[in-house]
Design an enzyme around this catalytic site. Structure first.
Site, short mmCIF file in Angstrom:
data_model
loop_
_atom_site.label_atom_id
_atom_site.label_comp_id
_atom_site.label_asym_id
_atom_site.label_seq_id
_atom_site.Cartn_x
_atom_site.Cartn_y
_atom_site.Cartn_z
CG HIS A 296 -1.92 1.06 1.30
ND1 HIS A 296 -2.28 1.85 0.24
CD2 HIS A 296 -2.65 1.52 2.34
CE1 HIS A 296 -3.19 2.74 0.63
NE2 HIS A 296 -3.42 2.56 1.90
CG HIS A 335 -4.43 1.29 -8.46
ND1 HIS A 335 -5.74 1.26 -8.07
CD2 HIS A 335 -3.79 2.07 -7.57
CE1 HIS A 335 -5.91 2.03 -7.01
NE2 HIS A 335 -4.74 2.52 -6.68
CG ASP A 390 3.27 4.48 -4.35
OD1 ASP A 390 2.34 3.71 -4.07
OD2 ASP A 390 3.61 5.43 -3.62
C1 SDX Z 1 -1.33 2.41 -3.59
O1 SDX Z 1 -6.12 1.28 -3.20
C2 SDX Z 1 -5.59 2.41 -3.42
O2 SDX Z 1 -6.22 3.33 -3.88
C3 SDX Z 1 -4.11 2.46 -3.09
C4 SDX Z 1 -3.42 3.76 -3.45
C5 SDX Z 1 -3.97 4.92 -2.65
O3 SDX Z 1 -3.88 6.05 -3.13
O4 SDX Z 1 -4.37 4.68 -1.48
O5 SDX Z 1 -3.62 4.03 -4.84
C6 SDX Z 1 -1.93 3.69 -3.16
O6 SDX Z 1 -1.37 1.48 -2.83
C7 SDX Z 1 -0.70 2.30 -4.94
C8 SDX Z 1 -0.13 0.87 -5.23
C9 SDX Z 1 1.33 0.83 -4.74
N1 SDX Z 1 1.84 -0.57 -4.79
C10 SDX Z 1 2.67 -0.98 -5.79
O7 SDX Z 1 3.04 -0.28 -6.73
C11 SDX Z 1 3.15 -2.43 -5.64
C12 SDX Z 1 3.14 -3.12 -7.03
N2 SDX Z 1 1.75 -3.27 -7.44
C13 SDX Z 1 1.13 -4.56 -7.22
O8 SDX Z 1 1.52 -5.21 -6.04
C14 SDX Z 1 -0.34 -4.59 -7.55
O9 SDX Z 1 -0.51 -3.95 -8.76
C15 SDX Z 1 -1.36 -4.05 -6.55
C16 SDX Z 1 -1.24 -4.70 -5.23
C17 SDX Z 1 -1.21 -2.58 -6.42
C18 SDX Z 1 -2.74 -4.35 -7.13
O10 SDX Z 1 -2.78 -5.72 -7.35
P1 SDX Z 1 -4.15 -6.43 -7.76
O11 SDX Z 1 -5.14 -5.50 -8.32
O12 SDX Z 1 -4.58 -7.26 -6.61
O13 SDX Z 1 -3.65 -7.29 -8.99
P2 SDX Z 1 -3.45 -8.83 -8.90
O14 SDX Z 1 -2.54 -9.12 -7.76
O15 SDX Z 1 -4.79 -9.46 -8.94
O16 SDX Z 1 -2.64 -9.11 -10.26
C19 SDX Z 1 -3.37 -9.23 -11.51
C20 SDX Z 1 -2.32 -9.60 -12.54
C21 SDX Z 1 -1.37 -10.69 -12.04
O17 SDX Z 1 -0.89 -11.42 -13.18
P3 SDX Z 1 -1.53 -12.90 -13.46
O18 SDX Z 1 -1.23 -13.72 -12.22
O19 SDX Z 1 -3.01 -12.69 -13.70
O20 SDX Z 1 -0.77 -13.38 -14.69
O21 SDX Z 1 -1.49 -8.46 -12.79
C22 SDX Z 1 -0.14 -8.76 -12.44
C23 SDX Z 1 -0.21 -9.93 -11.48
O22 SDX Z 1 1.01 -10.65 -11.52
N3 SDX Z 1 0.41 -7.58 -11.77
C24 SDX Z 1 1.65 -7.17 -11.93
C25 SDX Z 1 1.77 -6.03 -11.13
N4 SDX Z 1 0.59 -5.80 -10.51
C26 SDX Z 1 -0.25 -6.78 -10.92
N5 SDX Z 1 2.69 -7.69 -12.65
C27 SDX Z 1 3.86 -7.00 -12.56
N6 SDX Z 1 4.05 -5.89 -11.83
C28 SDX Z 1 3.03 -5.37 -11.09
N7 SDX Z 1 3.22 -4.29 -10.37
#
Ligand code: SDX
Length: 461
Positions: A296, A335, A390
């Site tokens: 997060h 996201h 981020d």
């Molecule tokens: C914030 O909720 C909010 O509004 C949060 C926020 C706020 O203002 O409060 O916006 C702030 O938290 C921003 C996010 C910061 N975190 C990161 O940047 C960490 C990297 N991001 C990921 O961990 C991920 O994108 C999440 C946790 C942010 C969201 O994940 P989801 O929606 O649960 O996506 P998922 O885990 O279901 O993944 C779906 C697919 C997967 O591939 P498959 O298994 O289907 O093949 O997308 C891929 C994931 O592997 N994927 C990514 C990825 N994020 C998702 N692949 C590579 N890099 C990534 N960053």
């Protein structure tokens, strides 16, 4: 508030035009509506898809990359408003008049003074603490301020402040009970008292974050400068140098962008605590705790390490290939809600280029980030993976001289506005959060006395 000629305003308006050209911005009718409880929704793990409540505070349009606070588009607020005005808008629900804004900004500036809390905080080994843990500690130290709960507790005669002896200068002789004049403190409605506590927190958390940043470097906290704005004081109280007008404007826009974002994990955590009628300090402390998790808050810190690890633009493609082959997450991308470009990243990208200009700490990193964005969008764009808030915010903060360990505390500073605005709103029609849990464990097991128990068979791994 800001002139079109202002270079930063022009950058923001250009980003706004590009966003609306690429993704449109009409409200998604599936989620912009009055809720008729009970509602049916498809819920995934982590309450994905669940509707926690109805709100008028802010709206995240994940399909079209839109974000608005009380109906005002985030690009307009960044181009024309400031953080103090956005706090008023989120908490109260409308844009303030000139006099209201002046009074509110003065109150926020006054509330930046928390000497007794900082004195207590200085008694802890801040330089050895996780900065978010220190921020949580400080928020709980602020709790000694009178909050609504304290007023509710001392109830009955709390409002009575005295008889004529108290209300008339003491040199007059008490004239006895029959002449008593009972004056009552204007009983502020609960909301006013909570509103004051919310403003105390919006400013107090900022002062604490700045003080924590200084104490980590072995310096004493600084008092706010009455000549500076909220954003200007956050930078000044953190670095000890008065920021330029452009640095202040960039910080102000970053604070606006992080102020609220729907039902994210930290907002939900703050609301759950508030729904038990705990005080607003405990709720904000819960929000800070939730934001401490790297999924997060904290991704922007990881992004800086990642960009330095890639090391050059030439290395971007091979790095991406290897990372995705190992199914690793690229920090700053993806996201839960946005499946297109995060509008906040659209504003932070040009600000990162601006704030980092000439700064050794950012040297070459912006170019690597831009190349990485192109590469990831080309490979994962079809899966809805684009830069989130981020991805560029770390470059902006570094350009402003903020150390990496303080990135997430700065995120918390801004988000106190959204947390407290949603707490005030939810408490108007409060219902304690209590979701269900599906039980899939054993049933009907009989108790066996210890003497009769046989060692459990180890499951083969
Ligand atoms: C914030 O909720 C909010 O509004 C949060 C926020 C706020 O203002 O409060 O916006 C702030 O938290 C921003 C996010 C910061 N975190 C990161 O940047 C960490 C990297 N991001 C990921 O961990 C991920 O994108 C999440 C946790 C942010 C969201 O994940 P989801 O929606 O649960 O996506 P998922 O885990 O279901 O993944 C779906 C697919 C997967 O591939 P498959 O298994 O289907 O093949 O997308 C891929 C994931 O592997 N994927 C990514 C990825 N994020 C998702 N692949 C590579 N890099 C990534 N960053």
């Amino acid at each position: 508030m800001h002139f079109e000629s202002d270079r930063i305003t022009r950058l923001i308006l250009a980003a706004s035009k590009k966003a609306h050209r690429e993704t449109g911005a009409s409200p998604d009718s599936r989620i912009v509506k009055i809720v008729e409880w009970p509602v049916t929704c498809t819920v995934g793990p982590g309450l994905e898809g669940a509707i926690a409540c109805e709100s008028k505070v802010g709206y995240v349009n994940g399909a079209q990359g839109g974000l608005s606070y009380r109906g005002y588009d985030i690009f307009d607020l960044c181009a024309h408003s400031n953080y103090e005005e956005v706090c008023f808008l989120l908490l109260i629900g409308n844009l303030p008049s000139k006099a209201e804004l002046r009074g509110f900004s003065d109150k926020l500036r006054d509330y930046l003074h928390i000497p007794d809390v900082l004195r207590q905080l200085a008694g802890f080994p801040i330089e050895r603490m996780n900065p978010m843990a220190a921020l949580r500690l400080g928020t709980n130290l602020m709790r000694h301020e009178q909050t609504d709960l304290d007023f509710l507790r001392g109830k009955a005669d709390e409002a009575k402040i005295g008889t004529d002896e108290d209300s008339i200068p003491m040199e007059t002789l008490p004239r006895g009970e029959e002449h008593a004049i009972y004056e009552f403190r204007r009983r502020q409605p609960i909301r006013d008292r909570n509103l004051a506590a919310c403003c105390r927190l919006i400013s107090g958390v900022a002062s604490m974050a700045a003080a924590i940043a200084r104490m980590r470097e072995g310096h004493l906290p600084l008092a706010p400068d009455p000549e500076l704005s909220y954003a200007g004081n956050v930078l000044y109280m953190t670095s000890g140098e008065r920021p330029s007008a452009e640095e202040t404007r960039i910080m102000d826009v970053a604070l606006i962008l992080h102020a609220d974002h729907g039902m994210n994990a930290s907002t939900f955590a703050a609301l759950v605590v508030a729904s038990t009628l705990a005080d607003v300090y405990s709720s904000v402390s819960a929000g800070i705790g939730a934001l401490t998790g790297p999924l997060h808050g904290g991704a922007n810190e990881q992004v800086m390490h990642m960009l330095r690890g890639i090391g050059s633009v030439a290395n971007v493609k091979p790095w991406v290939k290897a990372t995705l082959a190992e199914k690793k997450r690229v920090m700053g991308f993806g996201h839960r809600v946005y499946k297109v470009y995060d509008p906040r990243a659209r504003v932070l990208a040009p600000l990162a280029a601006l704030s980092g200009r000439g700064k050794v700490a950012n040297k070459g990193l912006f170019q690597i980030a831009a190349a990485l964005e192109t590469e990831i969008a080309s490979r994962l764009g079809k899966k809805g993976i684009f830069p989130n808030v981020d991805f560029y915010s770390g470059l902006v903060y570094t350009g402003l001289g903020i150390s990496e360990r303080m990135f997430t505390p700065m995120f918390a500073v801004s988000r106190v506005a959204g947390w407290t605005a949603r707490i005030l709103e939810y408490l108007k029609n409060n219902r304690i959060f209590r979701p269900r849990v599906m039980y899939s464990g054993a049933v009907d097991r009989h108790y066996v006395p210890i003497a009769a128990r046989r060692p459990a068979r180890r499951k083969k791994r």
